[in-house]
Design a protein around this motif. Structure first.
Motif, PDB file in Angstrom:
ATOM      1  N   THR A 290       0.755  -1.239   0.065  1.00 20.72           N
ATOM      2  CA  THR A 290       0.023  -0.180  -0.039  1.00 20.72           C
ATOM      3  C   THR A 290       0.728   1.283   0.045  1.00 20.72           C
ATOM      4  OG1 THR A 290      -1.598  -1.079   1.120  1.00 20.72           O
ATOM      5  CG2 THR A 290      -1.895   1.186   1.225  1.00 20.72           C
ATOM      6  N   ARG A 291       1.837   1.309   0.843  1.00 20.57           N
ATOM      7  CA  ARG A 291       2.897   2.607   0.971  1.00 20.57           C
ATOM      8  C   ARG A 291       3.513   2.648  -0.564  1.00 20.57           C
ATOM      9  NH1 ARG A 291       2.876   6.898   2.683  1.00 20.57           N
ATOM     10  NH2 ARG A 291       2.140   6.339   4.517  1.00 20.57           N
ATOM     11  N   LEU A 292       3.938   1.512  -0.965  1.00 13.07           N
ATOM     12  CA  LEU A 292       4.743   1.609  -2.439  1.00 13.07           C
ATOM     13  C   LEU A 292       3.830   2.054  -3.512  1.00 13.07           C
ATOM     14  CD1 LEU A 292       7.250  -1.397  -2.038  1.00 13.07           C
ATOM     15  CD2 LEU A 292       7.913   1.209  -2.157  1.00 13.07           C
ATOM     16  N   TYR A 293       2.667   1.458  -3.636  1.00 16.02           N
ATOM     17  CA  TYR A 293       1.920   1.150  -4.884  1.00 16.02           C
ATOM     18  C   TYR A 293       0.375   2.059  -4.740  1.00 16.02           C
ATOM     19  CZ  TYR A 293       5.604  -2.096  -6.100  1.00 16.02           C
ATOM     20  OH  TYR A 293       6.914  -2.582  -5.985  1.00 16.02           O
ATOM     21  N   GLY A 294      -0.016   2.274  -3.505  1.00 20.03           N
ATOM     22  CA  GLY A 294      -1.312   2.853  -3.310  1.00 20.03           C
ATOM     23  C   GLY A 294      -2.186   1.991  -3.893  1.00 20.03           C
ATOM     24  N   SER A 296      -2.757   0.948  -6.866  1.00 17.60           N
ATOM     25  CA  SER A 296      -2.305   0.566  -8.087  1.00 17.60           C
ATOM     26  C   SER A 296      -1.705  -1.111  -7.788  1.00 17.60           C
ATOM     27  CB  SER A 296      -1.183   1.143  -8.858  1.00 17.60           C
ATOM     28  OG  SER A 296      -1.530   2.635  -9.200  1.00 17.60           O
ATOM     29  N   HIS A 297      -2.359  -1.461  -6.744  1.00 22.26           N
ATOM     30  CA  HIS A 297      -1.897  -2.924  -6.456  1.00 22.26           C
ATOM     31  C   HIS A 297      -3.045  -3.646  -5.954  1.00 22.26           C
ATOM     32  CE1 HIS A 297      -2.178  -1.990  -2.317  1.00 22.26           C
ATOM     33  NE2 HIS A 297      -1.891  -3.399  -2.050  1.00 22.26           N
ATOM     34  N   ARG A 298      -2.769  -4.952  -6.077  1.00 22.32           N
ATOM     35  CA  ARG A 298      -3.887  -5.929  -5.467  1.00 22.32           C
ATOM     36  C   ARG A 298      -3.169  -6.985  -4.710  1.00 22.32           C
ATOM     37  NH1 ARG A 298      -7.461  -8.492  -9.928  1.00 22.32           N
ATOM     38  NH2 ARG A 298      -8.269  -9.665  -7.895  1.00 22.32           N
ATOM     39  N   PHE A 299      -3.773  -7.353  -3.391  1.00 18.90           N
ATOM     40  CA  PHE A 299      -3.095  -8.394  -2.525  1.00 18.90           C
ATOM     41  C   PHE A 299      -4.222  -9.165  -2.168  1.00 18.90           C
ATOM     42  CE2 PHE A 299      -1.770  -9.823   1.616  1.00 18.90           C
ATOM     43  CZ  PHE A 299      -0.730 -10.601   1.343  1.00 18.90           C
ATOM     44  N   GLU A 300      -4.241 -10.313  -2.459  1.00 22.99           N
ATOM     45  CA  GLU A 300      -5.412 -11.416  -2.101  1.00 22.99           C
ATOM     46  C   GLU A 300      -5.030 -12.662  -1.488  1.00 22.99           C
ATOM     47  OE1 GLU A 300      -7.723 -11.786  -5.410  1.00 22.99           O
ATOM     48  OE2 GLU A 300      -8.586  -9.539  -5.708  1.00 22.99           O
ATOM     49  N   LEU A 301      -5.357 -13.110  -0.532  1.00 22.35           N
ATOM     50  CA  LEU A 301      -5.362 -14.314   0.076  1.00 22.35           C
ATOM     51  C   LEU A 301      -6.826 -15.187  -0.254  1.00 22.35           C
ATOM     52  CD1 LEU A 301      -4.206 -16.651   1.795  1.00 22.35           C
ATOM     53  CD2 LEU A 301      -4.861 -15.590   3.720  1.00 22.35           C
ATOM     54  N   ALA A 302      -6.912 -16.437  -1.048  1.00 20.55           N
ATOM     55  CA  ALA A 302      -8.124 -17.237  -1.267  1.00 20.55           C
ATOM     56  C   ALA A 302      -7.606 -18.404  -1.318  1.00 20.55           C
ATOM     57  CB  ALA A 302      -8.693 -16.475  -2.550  1.00 20.55           C
TER      58      ALA A 302
END
Length: 328
Positions: A290-294, A296-302
Motif C-alpha cells: 500500500t505504501r509503495l503502490y497505493g 495500483s496494486h492488489r493483494f489477495e489471500l484466497a
C-alpha cells in the motif's frame, strides 16, 4: 494603430531583462527564505533588494531598448538623449510595477520551495515507514529460521549445521540496511533461496518447492523481501499441519503492464475465518504494498478449489536497470 516597436519589441526586452534580474531574486529567496521563524529577519533584506532591483530593472530595460534601436538605425541621429529623458515617467511607473513583480517572483518561488520540501518530507516519511515495516519483519523471519535450526540440533547435527550456514546467508540479506526497497525479481528469488533450503532441510521429503517463473519477469522490480513472508505463510499453514506434507508453488508472469506474483500451497486452505487478523508477515506485506503502490496494486489471500490457498499480488510492471537487475 499598433506600434510594433513598442508593443512587441519593448515588451520582449522588458521581460528578457526581468528574466536576468529574477535570478537575483531567486538567490535572495534561497538566502533569506520566508520560513517559519525567519520571516521577520528576511523582510528587511528583501525590501532593500526590491528598492534596488525595481528601478534598476526598468532603467536597464530602457537603456537596452535605446542601444538596440540606435544600433539598427531606427532612432534619428542625435535624439538618443532626448528619447531617454522622455522616459522618466516610465521609469517611475516601471519602478512601482517592478516592486510588485519582485514580490510575485518571491511568492511563486517560495511556493515552489515549499512544494519541494513537502515532497521530500513525504518521501522521507514513506521511506521511514517502509524501513520500520521491514525492520519489524526481519526479526520475525530470523526467529523462525533459528527455531528450525534449534529443532534439528539434537536430532540431526549435520542438517542443523547446514541450516545455520543458510541462516547466515539470510542474515546477510535481511540485515542489509542499505538495500533498496525494490529489487529485481531475480534478486528477490536469490534472497529467497536460503530460506527455502532451510525449510526443505527441516521438512525433508514432506516439502516440495515448484518454481514457475516467467523468464521475462526476472528484471521486473518487486519489493525486497516480498516473497519470503508469503512462502512462510504457505509452509506454516499449508504444509506444517499436514503429516503428509505438500507442495509450495511460486509463480510470476507479466501481462499488459502488470506483474503477477503468486505463492500457493496444496494444504487444507485457509480457515473459514481467514478474514480475521493477519500474521505479521502478511500484514506487513500488505502495508508495504500500500505504501509503495497505493491503489495500483492488489493483494489477495484466497482458497483454491482443488485444495490449498494462494496469495496473489498484482503490481505495476517496471523494469530494473541493467546495473540493478543483478547477475543473470
Amino acid at each position: 494603430p499598433i506600434d510594433l516597436q513598442w508593443d512587441v519589441f519593448h515588451e520582449l526586452v522588458y521581460w528578457s531583462v526581468w528574466a536576468l534580474f529574477a535570478q537575483i531574486v531567486l538567490r535572495m529567496v534561497r538566502r533569506w527564505p520566508f520560513d517559519r521563524g525567519m520571516a521577520r529577519r528576511s523582510l528587511v533584506p528583501h525590501l532593500v533588494a526590491m528598492l534596488l532591483i525595481a528601478p534598476l530593472q526598468i532603467t536597464t530595460t530602457y537603456a537596452t531598448h535605446l542601444a538596440i534601436i540606435d544600433l539598427v538605425g531606427v532612432l534619428p541621429a542625435g535624439t538618443a538623449g532626448s528619447w531617454f529623458a522622455a522616459k522618466g515617467p516610465g521609469i517611475v511607473w516601471g519602478s512601482f510595477t517592478g516592486s510588485l513583480y519582485y514580490w510575485v517572483i518571491v511568492g511563486v518561488y517560495q511556493a515552489v520551495l515549499y512544494r519541494r520540501l513537502a515532497t521530500r518530507l513525504t518521501d522521507e516519511l514513506a521511506r521511514a515507514q517502509l524501513d520500520a515495516l521491514r525492520t519489524q519483519l526481519q526479526p520475525h523471519f530470523l526467529f523462525n529460521a533459528l527455531n528450525s535450526a534449534t529443532v534439528l540440533t539434537t536430532a540431526d547435527p549435520a542438517r542443523a549445521s547446514r541450516v545455520l550456514l543458510k541462516l547466515s546467508e539470510l542474515l546477510r540479506f535481511t540485515l542489509d540496511r542499505a538495500a533498496p526497497h525494490e529489487v529485481s525479481l531475480r534478486q528477490e528469488l536469490a534472497q529467497l533461496e536460503p530460506y527455502l533450503e532451510i525449510q526443505q532441510i527441516r521438512f525433508g521429503a514432506r516439502l516440495a518447492i515448484a518454481r514457475e517463473v516467467d523468464q521475462g519477469t526476472l528484471d521486473a522490480l518487486v519489493p525486497t523481501l516480498v516473497l519470503q513472508p508469503l512462502v512462510e505463510n504457505a509452509v506454516r499453514h499449508g504444509i506444517e499441519p499436514n503429516p503428509a506434507g505438500g507442495k509450495v508453488t511460486i509463480r510470476s508472469r507479466a501481462t499488459n503492464g502488470t506483474l503477477y506474483l503468486e505463492v500457493r500451497d496444496s494444504g487444507a486452505g485457509p480457515p473459514s475465518d481467514h478474514n480475521g487478523p493477519e500474521g505479521i508477515g502478511l500484514a506487513n506485506t500488505r502495508a508495504r504494498l500500500t505504501r509503495l503502490y497505493g491503489a495500483s496494486h492488489r493483494f489477495e489471500l484466497a482458497p483454491i478449489p482443488t485444495g490449498g490457498a494462494a496469495v496473489q499480488i498484482h503490481i505495476p510492471l517496471r523494469r530494473a536497470t541493467p546495473a540493478a537487475a543483478g547477475p543473470p
